[in-house]
Design a protein around this motif. Structure first.
Motif, PDB file in Angstrom:
ATOM      1  N   GLN A 185       0.832  -1.207   0.000  1.00 17.14           N
ATOM      2  CA  GLN A 185       0.000   0.000   0.000  1.00 17.14           C
ATOM      3  C   GLN A 185       0.870   1.263   0.000  1.00 17.14           C
ATOM      4  O   GLN A 185       0.669   2.161  -0.814  1.00 17.14           O
ATOM      5  N   ILE A 225       1.375   4.077  -3.081  1.00 14.45           N
ATOM      6  CA  ILE A 225       1.211   5.526  -2.922  1.00 14.45           C
ATOM      7  C   ILE A 225       2.444   6.239  -3.481  1.00 14.45           C
ATOM      8  O   ILE A 225       2.312   7.228  -4.220  1.00 14.45           O
ATOM      9  N   GLU A 244      -2.544  13.236  -1.862  1.00 16.11           N
ATOM     10  CA  GLU A 244      -3.933  12.907  -1.499  1.00 16.11           C
ATOM     11  C   GLU A 244      -4.579  12.012  -2.551  1.00 16.11           C
ATOM     12  O   GLU A 244      -5.232  11.018  -2.227  1.00 16.11           O
ATOM     13  N   THR A 286      -3.141   8.506  -2.475  1.00 15.84           N
ATOM     14  CA  THR A 286      -3.694   7.746  -1.354  1.00 15.84           C
ATOM     15  C   THR A 286      -5.099   7.245  -1.682  1.00 15.84           C
ATOM     16  O   THR A 286      -5.429   6.084  -1.438  1.00 15.84           O
ATOM     17  N   GLN A 287      -5.922   8.119  -2.264  1.00 10.75           N
ATOM     18  CA  GLN A 287      -7.292   7.716  -2.642  1.00 10.75           C
ATOM     19  C   GLN A 287      -7.271   6.650  -3.731  1.00 10.75           C
ATOM     20  O   GLN A 287      -8.030   5.676  -3.662  1.00 10.75           O
ATOM     21  N   THR A 332      -4.911   4.513  -4.356  1.00 13.94           N
ATOM     22  CA  THR A 332      -4.424   3.262  -3.774  1.00 13.94           C
ATOM     23  C   THR A 332      -5.522   2.568  -2.985  1.00 13.94           C
ATOM     24  O   THR A 332      -5.704   1.352  -3.103  1.00 13.94           O
ATOM     25  N   GLN A 333      -6.274   3.318  -2.207  1.00 12.83           N
ATOM     26  CA  GLN A 333      -7.374   2.709  -1.455  1.00 12.83           C
ATOM     27  C   GLN A 333      -8.420   2.132  -2.402  1.00 12.83           C
ATOM     28  O   GLN A 333      -8.966   1.059  -2.163  1.00 12.83           O
TER      29      GLN A 333
END
Length: 127
Positions: free
Chosen positions: A56, A60, A72, A75-76, A78-79
């Motif tokens: 993870q 990122i 940001e 991160t989004q 990757t999620q």
């Protein structure tokens, strides 16, 4: 975290970006490629016994450094691809991730033309 895994993952991501030569300013292209690379990095992680949290964090980094996402947005993204490892969440992204897993073995065996063709086939079927 394995520093070598991160640096090798960035190198692989950049190699794939250079190989497929798509317009990363097109957000759909970038998302498709991010999903594919996530699959590649997961296959590498499985082979090297890297933890999911390290994958993870690495994804990122790849999002920021190779795919030019803001921290940001990386991160989004990757999620989102993590969530898409559940086929019911997003079947198309799930399929792209799994093609990326297979692409890791093409990359590892230096079958770059096959990897390029595989990615282009994905692009044609989606766009």
């Amino acid at each position: 975290m394995e520093k070598q895994y991160v640096s090798e993952s960035l190198r692989i991501a950049n190699d794939i970006i250079q190989l497929v030569k798509i317009d990363l300013k097109d957000e759909m292209n970038r998302q498709i490629l991010a999903s594919y690379i996530f699959g590649v990095l997961n296959a590498k992680a499985i082979q090297e016994s890297i933890s999911p949290i390290d994958v993870q964090v690495t994804m990122i980094h790849v999002g920021i450094k190779a795919l030019d996402y803001s921290p940001e947005a990386a991160t989004q993204m990757t999620q989102f691809v993590i969530d898409a490892t559940d086929k019911n969440f997003h079947p198309t992204v799930y399929a792209i991730i799994h093609r990326g897993i297979e692409a890791f073995y093409l990359y590892s065996n230096e079958k770059y033309e096959q990897l390029k063709e595989d990615f282009y086939n994905i692009m044609v079927s989606i766009k």
